[in-house]
Design an enzyme around this catalytic site. Structure first.
Site, PDB file in Angstrom:
ATOM      1  CG  MET A  30       3.384   1.555  -2.839  1.00 17.12           C
ATOM      2  SD  MET A  30       5.019   1.092  -2.261  1.00 17.12           S
ATOM      3  CE  MET A  30       4.664  -0.387  -1.337  1.00 17.12           C
ATOM      4  CG  HIS A  34      -6.217  -5.008  -1.225  1.00 19.34           C
ATOM      5  ND1 HIS A  34      -6.739  -4.121  -0.304  1.00 19.34           N
ATOM      6  CD2 HIS A  34      -4.881  -5.022  -1.010  1.00 19.34           C
ATOM      7  CE1 HIS A  34      -5.769  -3.645   0.455  1.00 19.34           C
ATOM      8  NE2 HIS A  34      -4.619  -4.165   0.039  1.00 19.34           N
ATOM      9  CG  HIS A  37      -5.529  -0.335  -2.402  1.00 26.01           C
ATOM     10  ND1 HIS A  37      -5.149  -1.647  -2.556  1.00 26.01           N
ATOM     11  CD2 HIS A  37      -4.443   0.303  -1.881  1.00 26.01           C
ATOM     12  CE1 HIS A  37      -3.899  -1.798  -2.170  1.00 26.01           C
ATOM     13  NE2 HIS A  37      -3.448  -0.637  -1.749  1.00 26.01           N
ATOM     14  CB  SER A 185      -1.907  -6.823   3.238  1.00 26.22           C
ATOM     15  OG  SER A 185      -0.574  -6.635   2.795  1.00 26.22           O
TER      16      SER A 185
END
Ligand code: PAF
Length: 284
Positions: A30, A34, A37, A185
């Site tokens: 989405m 960071h 990912h 996150s």
């Protein structure tokens, strides 16, 4: 890296990879990317010649009072990171492509979608399963990668893939953490410096509980102590701290099963989740 927003153009690019006999990996996201990912992209490159990352802030997985409008959007920075990481295609579908007028289908994985995060966020996993099924059909990857941090999401997707015969290998990738242990996150961006400091209580509480359970302490006591320590550390509320079977997500599995702790708690209005294995040899 090509940024593609149109489904016909995506299919053409994918057909080119297929014609060259290349394996394709998908990293669904989405955005607000960071290092977590980026670890998915790095792992993707070990599984396939071509990597497609998708960015779509999926309204169907947010509840009415959740952070859809606030969710960070950083398209330029995200595209640069993916490009540098060697991603081949950034797939950025529009809302009209994903949910055109008249869209009426929901993919719902019964049972494991209803507990824990599913109980705290009704409809969340239906939104996730629906969008991931669409992304799978759009990209047609050989392999798709997801973070272990969203452990229940991973279990829901694995169940959906098995049930619906998606011919896609699902790979869970180890949680990436800041130096102090807080899981990376996109929602950490919401935290003030002070709350960010306090948030480290979440991985610490899970670590203490996992060690206690692994050495044979009563699991209920350990989970209760973890909840209490989160509230003492400044979390406003705890949705759950649970021990589940890592394969079925059934609560309170026997010690001969692979066991995991999962937690969700709120700090200054931000809901954080985390998970660790009880048995430390497993990947976190
Ligand atoms: O984990 C996420 O970022 C999302 O839930 C996903 C899998 C991209 C679906 O929107």
């Amino acid at each position: 890296m090509q940024t593609i927003r149109d489904l016909a153009a995506l299919r053409e690019a994918i057909a080119g990879f297929r014609a060259a006999g290349e394996r394709i990996a998908l990293v669904p996201t989405m955005g607000a990317l960071h290092a977590g990912h980026m670890a998915l992209v790095e792992e993707a490159k070990r599984h396939a010649q071509r990597t497609v990352a998708s960015i779509f802030v999926n309204p169907r997985q947010f509840g009415p009072n959740e952070d859809l409008d606030q969710y960070p959007r950083r398209e330029g920075a995200d595209a640069r990171m993916l490009n540098e990481a060697g991603c081949d295609i950034l797939w950025m579908p529009t809302i009209e492509t994903m949910y055109p007028e008249g869209f009426a289908t929901t993919v719902s994985v019964a049972g494991i979608s209803a507990v824990l995060d599913g109980a705290a966020r009704p409809g969340h996993f239906d939104g996730v399963a629906t969008v991931v099924a669409k992304l799978f059909n759009q990209v047609g990857p050989d392999v798709a990668l997801f973070g272990n941090k969203d452990f229940q999401q991973l279990a829901v997707i694995r169940r959906m893939v098995a049930d619906m015969d998606f011919d896609i290998e699902i790979v869970g990738v180890q949680t990436q953490r800041d130096d102090d242990g807080l899981a990376l996150s996109s929602r950490n961006l919401y935290l003030s410096d002070e709350d960010r400091g306090r948030a480290v209580a979440l991985p610490r509480a899970l670590g203490v509980a996992a060690r206690a359970i692994a050495r044979g302490d009563d699991a209920n006591d350990a989970l209760e102590a973890a909840k209490a320590s989160l509230l003492t550390a400044g979390f406003d509320s705890v949705d759950y701290v649970a021990m589940v079977d890592a394969e079925t997500l059934a609560e309170m599995p026997a010690a001969d099963r692979p066991r995991r702790l999962l937690a969700a708690a709120r700090i200054a209005g931000t809901r954080l989740i985390d998970t660790i294995p009880v048995e430390p040899l497993e990947h976190g």
